[in-house]
Design a protein around this motif. Structure first.
Motif, PDB file in Angstrom:
ATOM      1  N   TYR A 720       0.815  -1.223   0.000  1.00 37.84           N
ATOM      2  CA  TYR A 720       0.000   0.000   0.000  1.00 37.84           C
ATOM      3  C   TYR A 720       0.847   1.272   0.000  1.00 37.84           C
ATOM      4  O   TYR A 720       0.413   2.307  -0.481  1.00 37.84           O
ATOM      5  CB  TYR A 720      -0.945   0.027   1.200  1.00 37.84           C
TER       6      TYR A 720
ATOM      7  N   ARG B  39     -16.158  -4.757  10.348  1.00 42.13           N
ATOM      8  CA  ARG B  39     -15.409  -5.733  11.143  1.00 42.13           C
ATOM      9  C   ARG B  39     -14.959  -5.137  12.473  1.00 42.13           C
ATOM     10  O   ARG B  39     -14.552  -5.861  13.378  1.00 42.13           O
ATOM     11  CB  ARG B  39     -14.241  -6.318  10.358  1.00 42.13           C
ATOM     12  N   GLN B  71      -8.004  -4.715  12.149  1.00 45.27           N
ATOM     13  CA  GLN B  71      -8.139  -3.328  11.710  1.00 45.27           C
ATOM     14  C   GLN B  71      -7.385  -2.441  12.681  1.00 45.27           C
ATOM     15  O   GLN B  71      -7.388  -2.670  13.895  1.00 45.27           O
ATOM     16  CB  GLN B  71      -9.622  -2.921  11.648  1.00 45.27           C
ATOM     17  N   GLU B  73      -7.156   1.748  13.267  1.00 46.30           N
ATOM     18  CA  GLU B  73      -7.499   3.083  12.806  1.00 46.30           C
ATOM     19  C   GLU B  73      -7.286   4.119  13.881  1.00 46.30           C
ATOM     20  O   GLU B  73      -6.962   3.792  15.021  1.00 46.30           O
ATOM     21  CB  GLU B  73      -8.902   3.130  12.219  1.00 46.30           C
ATOM     22  N   SER B  90      -2.109   4.772   8.398  1.00 53.43           N
ATOM     23  CA  SER B  90      -3.252   4.050   7.864  1.00 53.43           C
ATOM     24  C   SER B  90      -2.861   2.676   7.338  1.00 53.43           C
ATOM     25  O   SER B  90      -3.714   1.806   7.193  1.00 53.43           O
ATOM     26  CB  SER B  90      -3.909   4.856   6.727  1.00 53.43           C
ATOM     27  N   ALA B  91      -1.577   2.506   7.023  1.00 48.02           N
ATOM     28  CA  ALA B  91      -1.107   1.216   6.501  1.00 48.02           C
ATOM     29  C   ALA B  91      -0.609   0.314   7.612  1.00 48.02           C
ATOM     30  O   ALA B  91      -0.083  -0.764   7.342  1.00 48.02           O
ATOM     31  CB  ALA B  91       0.010   1.441   5.475  1.00 48.02           C
ATOM     32  N   GLU B  93      -1.924  -1.646   9.694  1.00 49.27           N
ATOM     33  CA  GLU B  93      -2.454  -3.014   9.742  1.00 49.27           C
ATOM     34  C   GLU B  93      -1.655  -3.898   8.788  1.00 49.27           C
ATOM     35  O   GLU B  93      -1.324  -5.048   9.103  1.00 49.27           O
ATOM     36  CB  GLU B  93      -3.946  -3.021   9.369  1.00 49.27           C
TER      37      GLU B  93
ATOM     38  N   ALA D  46      -6.102   4.435   3.661  1.00 53.65           N
ATOM     39  CA  ALA D  46      -7.139   4.050   4.618  1.00 53.65           C
ATOM     40  C   ALA D  46      -8.279   3.335   3.903  1.00 53.65           C
ATOM     41  O   ALA D  46      -8.838   2.351   4.410  1.00 53.65           O
ATOM     42  CB  ALA D  46      -7.653   5.288   5.349  1.00 53.65           C
ATOM     43  N   LYS D  48      -8.029   1.616   1.034  1.00 49.61           N
ATOM     44  CA  LYS D  48      -7.595   0.292   0.600  1.00 49.61           C
ATOM     45  C   LYS D  48      -7.534  -0.679   1.774  1.00 49.61           C
ATOM     46  O   LYS D  48      -7.894  -1.839   1.665  1.00 49.61           O
ATOM     47  CB  LYS D  48      -6.209   0.381  -0.052  1.00 49.61           C
ATOM     48  N   GLU D  49      -7.084  -0.145   2.885  1.00 47.43           N
ATOM     49  CA  GLU D  49      -6.909  -0.990   4.060  1.00 47.43           C
ATOM     50  C   GLU D  49      -8.276  -1.476   4.552  1.00 47.43           C
ATOM     51  O   GLU D  49      -8.462  -2.671   4.802  1.00 47.43           O
ATOM     52  CB  GLU D  49      -6.207  -0.137   5.122  1.00 47.43           C
ATOM     53  N   TRP D  50      -9.222  -0.572   4.628  1.00 48.15           N
ATOM     54  CA  TRP D  50     -10.532  -0.971   5.141  1.00 48.15           C
ATOM     55  C   TRP D  50     -11.224  -1.919   4.180  1.00 48.15           C
ATOM     56  O   TRP D  50     -11.815  -2.919   4.579  1.00 48.15           O
ATOM     57  CB  TRP D  50     -11.421   0.251   5.396  1.00 48.15           C
ATOM     58  N   ASN D  51     -11.144  -1.592   2.912  1.00 51.01           N
ATOM     59  CA  ASN D  51     -11.906  -2.346   1.920  1.00 51.01           C
ATOM     60  C   ASN D  51     -11.133  -3.518   1.316  1.00 51.01           C
ATOM     61  O   ASN D  51     -11.620  -4.150   0.380  1.00 51.01           O
ATOM     62  CB  ASN D  51     -12.401  -1.401   0.823  1.00 51.01           C
ATOM     63  N   ARG D  52      -9.907  -3.748   1.837  1.00 50.83           N
ATOM     64  CA  ARG D  52      -9.093  -4.882   1.382  1.00 50.83           C
ATOM     65  C   ARG D  52      -8.913  -4.857  -0.135  1.00 50.83           C
ATOM     66  O   ARG D  52      -9.167  -5.853  -0.833  1.00 50.83           O
ATOM     67  CB  ARG D  52      -9.738  -6.211   1.777  1.00 50.83           C
TER      68      ARG D  52
END
Lengths: 863, 189, 314, 311
Positions: A720, B39, B71, B73, B90-91, B93, D46, D48-52
């Protein structure tokens, strides 16, 4: 700030929405510039000229905050008559050209003698260095200084300051920095109009100021401006060091730094600190003001924390078990020793010097000389794999089969897989709770070092050797969690400290004021004492911000003693009243006879503003009611530093160690006290007046991008983040692109005396050519996140491979923000051809080991 | 997602009988859509943490399900960050759950061309041996003038600045007691 | 209005996305048109007693419509979910409408064709197909009527998008597609039926070709700059080929088609190829127009600067 | 159902009600204020991370700091970077600075080597517009695309059969079919921003808006956001930022206004946005009529071909 601290930048945006004006001074137009009210591009490495000219402007136009300056700074203090300001050669009084060091005794205040320990560069070690102050206020023999509150005495600091900066004019700014009179005038107007009783101006800096061979003096320049304008200790003021990493502040407070013990106590020095009393003597004088006079209690408590019952008054609390330093043992000096083959083992703990440290090639060649290397990281970083896929394998300089380094890669635990505290850039400790167990063999550093300690102590348990006494007597009995992880809270409690005897035995200390020098208390880091006050983990406090005042004192814990703003007594006038209602923060409550306000007062809480100590009183009791700078030996903010700095009491401009520009101020081209390492692996590009500088005509500066993290260990391995900035690139202006046939999206090769790297080209008007001293100077921008290796999602040449190593003499930080280079279109040669290509550049520039490393610039025409 | 217990028949019937004549909304909703939930809502626990990247110190909430981070956040309670995170934060995770992460010990013998496996305990044992061996060989008790040194210059350490204070404390304590002085950190860089 | 010489875009990147469709979709359009118009020929042949033409058209229609299903399903990202097309009936979706038209049309065309196939059965089994043959007439007429939809809805399918050269063609494209379908069906009739039965096929082909060429010209003239992709690159080559093949096929059909079977077959093939080339050409032109932001931005800018209505004339 | 006037096919300006939701809650949306964007791309990550969402390519594009390119199946938030030689007037209303001699100056770049070159770097986080009249939703033949009760437009990944029609239909080039083999999550299915339907249904903020450090991305009730946006434009204009304008805030525009709308500092096409987007559904009734005429014409032509002498 928007680039590297985007979430912190929300407060700047909010201030802006409320009317604040944002001025961004940076060689590059960055994401910060994009939303600033004004961007001022300047030549990398020229900042002291700009800062000096601002000081000159403030003084010559009488815009300084006179009441603040007279009361709270050392402006009125008289200086030794033997002090001589910098001369035409470019040095202050007391300089020894042979050793490149200053005898700082002439810099002292009038009537305050230089004390033995300060200022002498200890020359016994291999890499000599001067006094190591770290973050500690410098010692004074006593606080009885002579003052002229009219500021007219020619020997007073104010007049010295005025004279020193008189030659730093708007014209010089244009000539050296490339900042025109219009831009300079706007900065002058903005900072002076927004300072005083009703307004404050804040300065924010980061490694753009520290990574220079005169880095400390850059920050001193801002200190002088802020003290003159009355912006220290006040809301909306200050000088904010934006530190780059989650707990980089913490790793300075509880230092993994060679020259410091926890809490900015110095590491003992060979020959100077044979015992505790000589150690204390060098830290403070009992006659000086402020809290450093209690250093004995801090030190003894530290030794009690480390050696427990084995530390007694009888054995100097185990002080003799500590190793001694005798010179610069910082990471770059260690690198030189590695190259010489005298370092056998190296631990890398979440650090990637093959990519992230200056002169990457030297770093890798050095590691190839090690006997053993331990790498602990989340990902398989380039420093762990240099022996098989480093760039030197490709050039043939190294052969995997010839590298004898034994490498251990141990996977580390992530931040969610362990508990503990980070200290953020605001000195705030925040406790992280553990979320999950680390996977596989991954372990925290806490776990690993505890285990390593257990192993070492087990193997040395029966050792009769004196040298093993320190390890044998170490307190190392931390309670373990079920998975064998030491309890981080127990470690934090040890850091905080306890009463060891008396009625409160076993209880946590609530303040470093409670620490005793008699062994009745312990505490691993005195400035952190209070983090476990009342037996409560104060760093774990998380009262929601929206339920608190704007200072939010109940979120985490800030050292010292949860003070969110240092020296905040200065937010009130000498009488203890807020300078203005708008800017009220901490003030004297006459009814309560206490200091009170939004924050924890950074001052003895019941000492009235009118208090004047009896003559000769030292320590905290010696502080007058209007001495806000309680860690300074005279209680005042230092416009002029009578001691503590190795390269001058006042910031003065020297060119970077590599510069295409001749220093217009002095004969001396660059900082005469800078630390350099002349050797074949660390060649230096020539700078004027040396011949050959035209071969490397461009200024190069390195930096980070929002999308990546330092050497990439925590970003280039993540899809990412990698996809957002996938390739190493250079940023050049359209003018330079035309001059050198560089095409946007194409390739460029950037060359220095060290090596050549290839980068994709971004042609952008965000980089502007500057008119310096009548000619156009181009700057090349290089983000340094990429490295050559086989494990990351994205890789590429490393900008740090281009940089040589020249250090600030005070703090041994490398000059990675300003150097010189050449740039050519197309990709670099590969394999051995790369070496020939670089050699050709060296030959054209006439580079030898001594190039750029002649300490004193010879008189014109003698080269 | 509230009152969503509508019958799921053939959506065309729903179009004809309900208010969603054009088949844009209510009539076409699938059972899966109707039962969507974040989730974060189904996590077993939420742990308060701090972002590991820069020094701003943004608050994070770590959501855990079945002993796995599902998750991360921003923590809206944090007065520092007010729930916001940058791209790196934000990355985080992905930082934790990264499939590229190496989670077993790797060992390279001198002059070897590749890694091999090594049990963790054995690695710590070997490292402590190396440390003691080098330390003994390179020990400096005093300088040439007889001043106390009590140290080794044969061992060095360089730490990143994402180490916890507690970790730095043990590192400094152990190395100093062992006579290792070349203990350094990103803070110098 | 003269298009502005310059326009602004974001690094030349497209504003709208080209469809993810490949050759399946223009093939599907062609086959749909061929099927729909063939059903009309078949019905007419049935009514007027041209069994050979009827057989050709009926079987052709079924083959074409079957192949079109294959193309349609093959094009899906999730072919196994094709049946989800029947979850809803949406007048706002030409694809939904088309699916329902196809759903109605296919059994009718299938019944007609099946009846036709029973005539090929051995004599003693002919009885089996008698009920089928009984309904095949009405079914064939039904297929003919629905065939009009099958042949023309595909133009709406293309035009009801933000793809500039498809959307701007919306006023004429149904005519082009319908006419092209006529030409194709006529061509197929000419190939499959003897000359003495193929008169209507020739007339349909010629008429279709004529209308197609005329409407295409009118379409190009009305599209402004979005007509450019019709002339450029692959689309241009396809559409030039289409015009040549269609024109030649039509002229051949009218002049010589009644006399020589060989010429009739060649003309029929040319007409079929021309019709296919029309669909592929227009498809390609649209894809190209989506890839170049100029075709999105310039007409919208003109509309805005022309003032007044935000929505242009239909 | 009969095809009435275009308004009939377009549906009402309250799209949730038009989609058959009884007493829908207030419509939710995004207001993206690009004047506050610092281009950090937290929104991209954020989201991309949430929505995989899978990684979307590792190519450097050479387009300023944008290596994402645009919205697509695997990019639901995209930050555009535009470098311009244009003056940037960005000083907000000077609260408490009004009496200061330093205030009132425009933002500028001081560079004597280039002259007083005005330069600005615009950044803007793009996203699905959640149109009031949504073309993707209208053309979807399966009902995979759905208008939620919150007025947003989502893809139901369990329904979509990947026909791809929504892709050319979108006037903004937002929605896209995800390519890749079956190991790729939701391969073959149309993908776009859901306005974090799962999160907002639970009263949470969409991942991008929650992460955004500078409140450039604001989430909330659309009505309230529109009001806030009008106020912001007024503030900026009053401060001399004459370039500030709202985009897709107007219900009279070609898509009936966006559920996600923007404050821009230049023309929409500078950011890669269409200047005057129109949902094609608006012209669909006319297209149906044309097609009907063409179809009947074909039928008539076919009949005519059988007329006349038998040959």
């Amino acid at each position: 700030m928007a680039e590297c601290h985007p979430v912190g930048f929300q407060w700047v945006m909010e201030a802006k929405a409320r009317g604040a004006r944002v001025i961004h001074i940076d060689p590059r137009f960055t994401r910060t510039s994009a939303v600033a009210d004004m961007h001022v591009p300047l030549r990398a490495g020229s900042d002291i000229v700009l800062l000096g000219a601002l000081i000159n402007h403030i003084i010559s136009t009488q815009k300084y905050f006179r009441e603040y300056v007279v009361s709270y700074t050392n402006a009125a203090t008289l200086v030794n008559e033997d002090f001589k300001d910098v001369d035409d050669v470019g040095v202050f009084s007391g300089f020894d050209a042979q050793s490149g060091t200053y005898d700082t005794s002439t810099w002292q205040y009038l009537g305050v003698e230089e004390t033995a320990a300060a200022g002498n560069r200890s020359a016994a070690g291999k890499h000599p260095t001067g006094q190591e102050l770290g973050g500690r206020g410098s010692k004074l023999e006593h606080g009885r200084v002579q003052r002229d509150e009219t500021l007219q005495d020619p020997r007073c600091v104010f007049q010295i300051l005025r004279r020193h900066y008189a030659r730093y004019t708007a014209e010089l700014v244009e000539q050296v920095c490339g900042v025109g009179p219009e831009g300079f005038a706007k900065i002058c107007d903005a900072i002076t109009a927004n300072s005083g009783r009703e307004r404050t101006t804040a300065w924010v800096y980061s490694v753009g100021w520290t990574q220079h061979s005169v880095g400390v003096q850059y920050i001193r320049g801002a200190c002088i401006i802020q003290l003159l304008l009355g912006n220290i200790g006040r809301p909306g003021g200050g000088i904010m060091a934006l530190r780059g990493h989650a707990s980089i502040q913490g790793s300075t407070d509880i230092p993994t730094l060679f020259n410091l013990l926890p809490g900015y106590l110095p590491m003992p020095k060979a020959g100077e600190h044979e015992d505790l009393s000589s150690y204390f003597e060098s830290i403070y004088s009992p006659d000086q003001k402020g809290f450093w006079t209690s250093a004995e209690a801090y030190t003894v408590s530290l030794l009690k924390a480390w050696f427990g019952d084995m530390a007694t008054a009888h054995n100097d609390y185990g002080f003799h078990w500590l190793p001694r330093v005798n010179g610069d043992h910082s990471t770059y000096s260690t690198l030189m020793d590695m190259l010489d083959g005298t370092v056998e083992g190296y631990f890398l703990l979440g650090q990637n010097p093959a990519v992230g440290s200056s002169n990457g090639k030297a770093q890798r060649l050095g590691m190839a000389q090690l006997k053993w290397l331990v790498v602990r990281d989340l990902n398989m970083i380039e420093s762990a794999t240099f022996w098989k896929d480093g760039p030197e394998i490709a050039t043939g300089e190294l052969r995997t089969e010839d590298i004898g380094t034994e490498v251990f890669f141990l996977p580390a635990a992530a931040h969610t897989e362990k508990k503990g505290t980070f200290t953020n850039t605001q000195r705030m400790l925040q406790w992280r709770h553990k979320a999950v167990d680390p996977p596989g063999d991954a372990r925290s550093e806490l776990h690993f070092f505890h285990q390593l300690g257990v192993e070492l102590r087990r193997k040395l348990a029966g050792s009769p050797l004196e040298r093993d006494a320190g390890l044998r007597n170490l307190t190392w009995d931390y309670p373990l969690e079920t998975d064998g992880e030491p309890d981080g809270e127990a470690v934090l409690q040890e850091i905080n400290g306890r009463h060891r005897s008396g009625a409160k035995a076993g209880q946590m200390l609530s303040s470093f004021v409670d620490m005793k020098a008699d062994g009745s208390t312990d505490g691993g880091c005195w400035i952190y004492t209070g983090v476990y006050a009342d037996g409560v983990n104060q760093a774990a406090r998380r009262r929601p911000g929206q339920e608190q005042s704007w200072v939010a004192p109940e979120w985490g814990w800030a050292w010292p003693l949860n003070r969110r703003m240092l020296y905040n007594r200065a937010s009130a006038d000498p009488d203890g009243k807020p300078w203005s209602e708008r800017k009220r923060y901490v003030w004297w409550d006459e009814a309560q006879q206490r200091w009170t306000g939004e924050d924890v007062p950074d001052f003895p809480v019941d000492k009235p503003p009118s208090f004047r100590p009896a003559p000769g009183t030292g320590g905290p009791g010696g502080l007058a009611g209007d001495d806000p700078f309680i860690m300074q030996a005279d209680g005042k903010g230092w416009l002029y530093a009578p001691s503590g700095l190795l390269d001058g009491p006042l910031p003065t401009h020297y060119e970077p160690a590599e510069s295409p520009v001749r220093n217009p101020l002095y004969r001396q081209q660059s900082n005469p006290t800078r630390e350099s390492f002349p050797r074949q692996e660390n060649l230096t590009n020539p700078s004027p007046p040396e011949p050959g500088s035209e071969v490397f005509p461009f200024v190069v500066t390195t930096y980070r991008l929002t999308e990546h993290h330092t050497a990439g260990g925590m970003s280039r391995f993540l899809p990412y983040l990698s996809e957002l900035q996938p390739e190493f690139f250079c940023e050049v202006s359209p003018e330079l692109a035309r001059e050198r046939n560089l095409v946007n999206g194409g390739w460029a090769t950037i060359v220095s005396a060290r090596t050549a790297v290839e980068a994709r080209v971004l042609v952008t008007e965000r980089l502007a050519p500057l008119r310096i001293d009548g000619r156009v100077i181009h700057q090349v921008g290089l983000p340094y996140h990429w490295g050559v290796g086989g494990s990351a999602v994205v890789s590429g040449d490393s900008a740090n491979d281009l940089l040589g190593i020249a250090l600030d003499p005070n703090v041994h930080i490398q000059e990675s923000k300003a150097a010189t280079c050449d740039i050519r279109p197309g990709r670099r040669p590969t394999g051995p051809a790369l070496l020939r290509f670089v050699e050709e550049h060296r030959r054209r520039a006439g580079i030898t080991v001594t190039t750029g490393n002649i300490r004193m610039t010879p008189p014109e025409g003698s080269l | 997602m509230g009152a969503r217990n509508r019958r799921r028949s053939w959506p065309v019937l729903g179009q004809l009988t309900g208010a969603d004549r054009l088949g844009r909304g209510a009539a076409v909703e699938s059972a899966r859509t109707a039962s969507l939930s974040p989730r974060t809502a189904t996590a077993d626990r939420v742990v308060q943490s701090v972002c590991p990247y820069c020094a701003v110190g943004c608050g994070q909430r770590v959501y855990v399900k079945n002993e796995k981070v599902v998750q991360i956040e921003g923590d809206p309670d944090s007065p520092i960050s007010r729930g916001r995170l940058c791209p790196k934060g934000s990355a985080s995770e992905q930082l934790v759950n990264n499939p590229n992460r190496v989670t077993s010990v790797r060992y390279r013998r001198p002059y070897a061309t590749d890694w091999e496996d090594l049990p963790l305990d054995r690695a710590v044992d070997m490292i402590s041996d190396r440390l003691l061996d080098t330390r003994a060989r390179t020990w400096q008790e005093a300088d040439k003038d007889g001043n106390k040194l009590r140290r080794t210059m044969g061992i060095a350490s360089l730490g990143g600045a994402t180490l916890d204070n507690e970790e730095n404390y043990l590192i400094k304590k152990l190395f100093t007691a062992a006579g290792v002085v070349q203990v350094e950190n990103q803070a110098r860089i | 209005m003269v298009p502005r010489a310059t326009f602004t875009s974001y690094y030349g990147r497209p504003v709208v996305k080209p469809s993810p469709w490949e050759a399946d979709i223009p093939a599907y359009f062609f086959l749909g048109g061929l099927a729909g118009a063939s059903s009309m020929l078949a019905a007419g042949a049935g009514v007027t007693g041209r069994p050979s033409l009827r057989r050709t058209a009926r079987l052709g229609a079924l083959a074409a419509i079957s192949a079109s299903y294959v193309a349609l399903i093959h094009d899906l990202g999730r072919p196994e979910r094709f049946m989800n097309m029947l979850r809803v009936a949406k007048p706002t979706s030409p694809m939904s409408v088309g699916t329902w038209i196809l759903t109605a049309y296919s059994p009718l065309a299938g019944a007609a064709a099946a009846a036709e196939m029973t005539t090929l059965l051995p004599q003693r089994l002919l009885g089996v197909g008698r009920p089928l043959r009984a309904v095949s007439g009405p079914a064939g007429v039904g297929a003919a009527v629905l065939g009009a939809g099958v042949a023309s809805y595909t133009a709406v399918l293309l035009s009801d998008t933000a793809t500039p050269s498809w959307h701007e063609a919306r006023r004429e494209l149904p005519f082009v597609f319908a006419a092209s379908a006529a030409a194709a069906a006529g061509g197929l009739g000419m190939i499959g039926a003897p000359a003495d039965q193929a008169g209507p096929a020739r007339r349909l082909a010629a008429g279709g070709a004529l209308v197609e060429l005329l409407m295409e010209r009118r379409m190009e003239a009305s599209m402004g700059i979005t007509a450019e992709p019709l002339h450029a690159g692959r689309a241009g080559r396809l559409l030039r080929a289409s015009k040549a093949l269609t024109g030649a096929g039509a002229i051949g059909a009218v002049v010589l088609g009644g006399r020589s079977r060989v010429v009739a077959v060649m003309c029929g093939a040319a007409l079929l190829a021309g019709s296919a080339a029309t669909r592929f050409g227009i498809f390609e032109a649209g894809q190209e127009s989506a890839r170049d932001p100029r075709y999105t931005v310039v007409p919208q800018r003109q509309r805005l600067e022309g003032g007044g209505a935000r929505v242009g004339r239909f | 159902m009969s095809v009435r006037a275009s308004g009939g096919l377009l549906g009402p300006l309250n799209p949730a009600r038009g989609a058959g939701w009884q007493d829908p809650p207030p419509r939710k949306g995004f207001f993206t204020d690009t004047s506050l964007c610092i281009g950090c791309k937290a929104c991209e990550v954020a989201c991309k991370e949430w929505n995989r969402i899978p990684e979307d390519g590792l190519a450097m594009l050479g387009t300023s700091y944008d290596n994402t390119g645009g919205l697509g199946a695997s990019t639901w938030r995209h930050v555009a970077f535009i470098e311009q030689r244009k003056p940037m007037r960005m000083l907000p209303v000077a609260n408490g600075m009004g009496d200061s001699p330093a205030s009132g100056a425009a933002s500028d770049v001081i560079n004597p080597a280039r002259g007083a070159a005005d330069f600005r770097w615009l950044m803007s986080s793009d996203v699905c517009k959640h149109c009031t009249h949504a073309a993707c939703l209208d053309v979807c033949p399966t009902g995979a695309l759905m208008r939620t009760e919150l007025g947003t437009v989502v893809v139901q990944e369990d329904i979509c059969n990947g026909c791809g029609y929504c892709v050319p239909a979108c006037p903004f080039g937002v929605i896209e079919r995800r390519e890749g083999d079956r190991t790729v999550h939701n391969a073959g299915v149309a993908q776009k921003c859901t306005l974090c339907y799962d999160r907002i249904g639970e009263g949470m903020t969409p991942a991008c808006a929650q992460a955004c450090p500078t409140e450039s991305i604001q989430f909330g009730d659309l009505e309230e956001l529109r009001e806030r946006a009008r106020e912001r434009v007024g503030t900026l204009r009053a401060a001399g930022v004459s370039d500030a304008r709202l985009y897709l805030d107007d219900q009279k525009d070609g898509i009936g206004g966006g559920g996600a709308f923007f404050l821009l500092l230049d023309e929409p096409e500078v950011y890669g946005l269409p200047p005057d987007p129109v949902v094609s559904t608006r012209e669909l009734p006319a297209m149906w009529r044309t097609a009907a005429v063409a179809g009947l014409g074909l039928l008539a032509g076919a009949a005519a071909a059988f007329a006349g002498r038998r040959r």
